[in-house]
Scaffold this motif. Structure first.
Motif, PDB file in Angstrom:
ATOM      1  N   GLU A   5     -25.377  -0.573  21.371  1.00 12.66           N
ATOM      2  CA  GLU A   5     -24.541  -0.951  22.565  1.00 12.66           C
ATOM      3  C   GLU A   5     -25.421  -1.072  23.921  1.00 12.66           C
ATOM      4  O   GLU A   5     -25.586  -2.048  24.587  1.00 12.66           O
ATOM      5  N   LEU A   6     -26.512  -0.216  23.909  1.00 11.57           N
ATOM      6  CA  LEU A   6     -27.435  -0.365  25.032  1.00 11.57           C
ATOM      7  C   LEU A   6     -28.547  -1.514  25.090  1.00 11.57           C
ATOM      8  O   LEU A   6     -28.242  -2.432  26.013  1.00 11.57           O
ATOM      9  N   MET A   7     -28.725  -1.985  23.710  1.00 12.75           N
ATOM     10  CA  MET A   7     -29.503  -3.126  23.758  1.00 12.75           C
ATOM     11  C   MET A   7     -28.774  -4.612  23.920  1.00 12.75           C
ATOM     12  O   MET A   7     -29.122  -5.211  24.902  1.00 12.75           O
ATOM     13  N   VAL A   8     -27.425  -4.695  23.632  1.00  9.22           N
ATOM     14  CA  VAL A   8     -26.422  -5.698  23.740  1.00  9.22           C
ATOM     15  C   VAL A   8     -26.209  -5.724  25.456  1.00  9.22           C
ATOM     16  O   VAL A   8     -26.415  -6.763  26.089  1.00  9.22           O
ATOM     17  N   LYS A   9     -25.884  -4.508  26.011  1.00  8.70           N
ATOM     18  CA  LYS A   9     -25.497  -4.493  27.644  1.00  8.70           C
ATOM     19  C   LYS A   9     -26.655  -5.098  28.333  1.00  8.70           C
ATOM     20  O   LYS A   9     -26.494  -5.752  29.267  1.00  8.70           O
ATOM     21  N   THR A  10     -27.927  -4.344  27.808  1.00  5.08           N
ATOM     22  CA  THR A  10     -29.080  -4.845  28.653  1.00  5.08           C
ATOM     23  C   THR A  10     -29.633  -6.361  28.661  1.00  5.08           C
ATOM     24  O   THR A  10     -29.779  -6.782  29.505  1.00  5.08           O
ATOM     25  N   ASN A  11     -29.056  -6.837  27.456  1.00  8.37           N
ATOM     26  CA  ASN A  11     -29.527  -8.211  26.957  1.00  8.37           C
ATOM     27  C   ASN A  11     -28.634  -9.041  27.995  1.00  8.37           C
ATOM     28  O   ASN A  11     -28.831  -9.917  28.754  1.00  8.37           O
ATOM     29  N   HIS A  12     -27.370  -8.760  28.001  1.00 13.32           N
ATOM     30  CA  HIS A  12     -26.145  -9.297  28.779  1.00 13.32           C
ATOM     31  C   HIS A  12     -26.646  -9.341  29.949  1.00 13.32           C
ATOM     32  O   HIS A  12     -26.441 -10.328  30.876  1.00 13.32           O
ATOM     33  N   HIS A  13     -27.034  -8.300  30.588  1.00 11.28           N
ATOM     34  CA  HIS A  13     -27.417  -8.109  32.093  1.00 11.28           C
ATOM     35  C   HIS A  13     -28.555  -9.036  32.504  1.00 11.28           C
ATOM     36  O   HIS A  13     -28.493  -9.918  33.508  1.00 11.28           O
ATOM     37  N   LEU A  14     -29.656  -8.961  31.540  1.00 11.73           N
ATOM     38  CA  LEU A  14     -30.772  -9.904  32.092  1.00 11.73           C
ATOM     39  C   LEU A  14     -30.392 -11.262  31.730  1.00 11.73           C
ATOM     40  O   LEU A  14     -30.826 -12.373  32.600  1.00 11.73           O
ATOM     41  N   THR A  26     -37.167   2.461  33.007  1.00 10.17           N
ATOM     42  CA  THR A  26     -37.685   3.980  32.344  1.00 10.17           C
ATOM     43  C   THR A  26     -36.498   4.370  31.342  1.00 10.17           C
ATOM     44  O   THR A  26     -36.805   4.949  30.410  1.00 10.17           O
ATOM     45  N   ASN A  27     -35.353   4.552  31.869  1.00  8.01           N
ATOM     46  CA  ASN A  27     -34.212   5.238  31.222  1.00  8.01           C
ATOM     47  C   ASN A  27     -33.940   4.381  29.986  1.00  8.01           C
ATOM     48  O   ASN A  27     -33.748   5.269  28.841  1.00  8.01           O
ATOM     49  N   ILE A  28     -34.054   3.130  29.823  1.00  3.72           N
ATOM     50  CA  ILE A  28     -33.774   2.339  28.903  1.00  3.72           C
ATOM     51  C   ILE A  28     -34.873   2.658  27.534  1.00  3.72           C
ATOM     52  O   ILE A  28     -34.527   2.843  26.419  1.00  3.72           O
ATOM     53  N   VAL A  29     -36.182   2.493  28.204  1.00  2.00           N
ATOM     54  CA  VAL A  29     -37.274   3.010  27.420  1.00  2.00           C
ATOM     55  C   VAL A  29     -37.094   4.301  26.501  1.00  2.00           C
ATOM     56  O   VAL A  29     -37.262   4.197  25.461  1.00  2.00           O
ATOM     57  N   ARG A 101     -38.322  -5.944  21.453  1.00  3.43           N
ATOM     58  CA  ARG A 101     -38.532  -7.216  22.893  1.00  3.43           C
ATOM     59  C   ARG A 101     -38.433  -6.360  23.983  1.00  3.43           C
ATOM     60  O   ARG A 101     -38.819  -6.388  24.879  1.00  3.43           O
ATOM     61  N   LEU A 102     -37.029  -5.794  24.214  1.00  4.50           N
ATOM     62  CA  LEU A 102     -36.685  -4.845  25.499  1.00  4.50           C
ATOM     63  C   LEU A 102     -37.760  -3.926  25.865  1.00  4.50           C
ATOM     64  O   LEU A 102     -38.384  -3.933  26.869  1.00  4.50           O
ATOM     65  N   LEU A 103     -38.405  -3.036  24.831  1.00  4.06           N
ATOM     66  CA  LEU A 103     -39.294  -2.020  24.705  1.00  4.06           C
ATOM     67  C   LEU A 103     -40.645  -2.884  25.558  1.00  4.06           C
ATOM     68  O   LEU A 103     -41.108  -2.251  26.526  1.00  4.06           O
ATOM     69  N   HIS A 104     -40.863  -4.130  24.825  1.00  3.26           N
ATOM     70  CA  HIS A 104     -42.328  -4.737  25.308  1.00  3.26           C
ATOM     71  C   HIS A 104     -41.964  -5.211  26.691  1.00  3.26           C
ATOM     72  O   HIS A 104     -43.010  -5.357  27.484  1.00  3.26           O
ATOM     73  N   LEU A 105     -40.924  -5.681  27.009  1.00  6.85           N
ATOM     74  CA  LEU A 105     -40.825  -6.031  28.466  1.00  6.85           C
ATOM     75  C   LEU A 105     -40.623  -5.222  29.486  1.00  6.85           C
ATOM     76  O   LEU A 105     -41.270  -5.173  30.650  1.00  6.85           O
ATOM     77  N   PHE A 106     -40.068  -3.901  29.185  1.00  4.19           N
ATOM     78  CA  PHE A 106     -40.092  -3.098  30.125  1.00  4.19           C
ATOM     79  C   PHE A 106     -41.297  -1.784  30.158  1.00  4.19           C
ATOM     80  O   PHE A 106     -41.687  -1.050  31.025  1.00  4.19           O
ATOM     81  N   ALA A 107     -42.241  -1.674  29.009  1.00  6.11           N
ATOM     82  CA  ALA A 107     -43.084  -0.845  28.954  1.00  6.11           C
ATOM     83  C   ALA A 107     -44.357  -1.314  27.916  1.00  6.11           C
ATOM     84  O   ALA A 107     -44.553  -0.964  26.956  1.00  6.11           O
ATOM     85  N   PRO A 108     -44.820  -2.564  28.485  1.00  8.26           N
ATOM     86  CA  PRO A 108     -45.873  -3.410  27.565  1.00  8.26           C
ATOM     87  C   PRO A 108     -47.013  -2.337  27.434  1.00  8.26           C
ATOM     88  O   PRO A 108     -47.711  -2.856  26.475  1.00  8.26           O
ATOM     89  N   ASP A 109     -47.340  -1.451  28.202  1.00  5.70           N
ATOM     90  CA  ASP A 109     -48.500  -0.647  28.250  1.00  5.70           C
ATOM     91  C   ASP A 109     -48.394   0.502  27.302  1.00  5.70           C
ATOM     92  O   ASP A 109     -49.324   1.310  27.208  1.00  5.70           O
ATOM     93  N   ASN A 110     -47.077   0.811  27.031  1.00  5.51           N
ATOM     94  CA  ASN A 110     -46.758   2.009  26.183  1.00  5.51           C
ATOM     95  C   ASN A 110     -47.554   1.880  24.640  1.00  5.51           C
ATOM     96  O   ASN A 110     -47.082   0.731  24.146  1.00  5.51           O
ATOM     97  N   PRO A 111     -48.488   2.734  24.378  1.00  6.85           N
ATOM     98  CA  PRO A 111     -49.115   2.567  22.754  1.00  6.85           C
ATOM     99  C   PRO A 111     -48.220   2.841  21.792  1.00  6.85           C
ATOM    100  O   PRO A 111     -48.345   1.855  20.943  1.00  6.85           O
TER     101      PRO A 111
END
Length: 197
Positions: A5-14, A26-29, A101-111
Motif C-alpha cells: 500500500e505504501l509503495m502504490v500510494k507513493t507511486n501515485h503521488h509521484l 526518510t519515513n518511507i525509506v 526503485r523508490l528506495l533508490h530514488l529516496f536514499a541512493p547513498d544508503n549502502p
C-alpha cells in the motif's frame, strides 16, 4: 499500511507530480527497509510458487530476493495501475522492483539500498523478461516493470533499449489490456533523453 500500500500510494503521488519532503522520504525509506523478508518468508514464498531456492536448472532467478509479497493461497498483489496479475512473475517482481526503485530514488547513498540495487540488477540479467526477447504471457508486462526499474537505477542505455525493443516487437502480437500501454508511456516519461523509442 502494508509495504504494498505504501509503495502504490507513493507511486501515485509521484506520478501525479506530487512532491515529498525529506522527512516524508526518510519515513518511507525506514518503513520499506524494515519490510525486507527474512529467510523463512523467502523459502515459504519460493516453495509456494514451486521454485525452490529461487533458481532453476538454467541458473535463472525469476523471483525476488529481498521483497516477496505475502503468499496467501496464491493471491497476487495488484500493480500500480490496479491490474490484477495472473502470475506471480508479474506480481512478485512488480512488488520488489517498485519498492527498490523508490528506495533508490529516496536514499541512493544508503549502502543497503546500493546492495539491493546491485544484486537485483544481477538477478534481472538471468531472467527472460529482464534480459531476453520475451513477449509471452505476463513476462511481456514484467519486462516493462524492469524497464522502469532500469530507468531509475542503471545507466545501461543498451539494456533499456532492449526492453523498449521487446515491447515494440511483441505489443501487436495479440490483444493486450490497456495497462501495458500506460505502463510503457510511464516508462518513456522517465527514461533518459538519449533512449530511442
Amino acid at each position: 499500511m502494508t509495504p504494498h500500500e505504501l509503495m502504490v500510494k507513493t507511486n501515485h503521488h509521484l506520478i501525479k507530480s506530487g512532491n515529498l519532503t525529506e522527512p516524508q522520504k526518510t519515513n518511507i525509506v525506514r518503513q520499506l527497509l524494515a519490510a525486507r523478508n527474512d529467510e523463512r518468508t523467502k523459502q515459504s514464498f519460493y516453495n509456494g510458487v514451486k521454485f525452490p531456492n529461487n533458481i532453476d536448472g538454467d541458473g535463472r532467478r525469476m523471483y525476488p530476493i529481498f521483497y516477496m509479497p505475502p503468499y496467501n493461497d496464491g493471491k497476487k498483489l495488484k500493480t500500480i495501475y490496479n491490474q490484477t496479475p495472473k502470475t506471480h512473475i508479474l506480481s512478485a517482481n512488480m512488488y520488489e522492483l517498485e519498492i527498490i526503485r523508490l528506495l533508490h530514488l529516496f536514499a541512493p547513498d544508503n549502502p543497503d539500498v546500493q546492495n539491493m540495487v546491485t544484486k537485483t540488477l544481477e538477478r534481472l540479467k538471468t531472467t527472460c523478461f529482464g534480459y531476453c526477447d520475451d513477449g509471452l504471457g505476463e513476462c511481456f508486462d514484467t519486462a516493462l516493470v524492469v524497464l522502469r526499474f532500469l530507468a531509475a537505477t542503471s545507466d545501461d542505455a543498451a539494456w533499456m533499449q532492449s526492453r523498449i525493443d521487446n515491447y515494440n516487437s511483441h505489443v501487436s502480437e495479440k490483444k493486450r489490456p490497456w495497462y501495458a500501454l500506460w505502463y510503457f508511456w510511464l516508462c518513456l516519461s522517465e527514461l533518459p533523453f538519449e533512449i530511442k523509442f
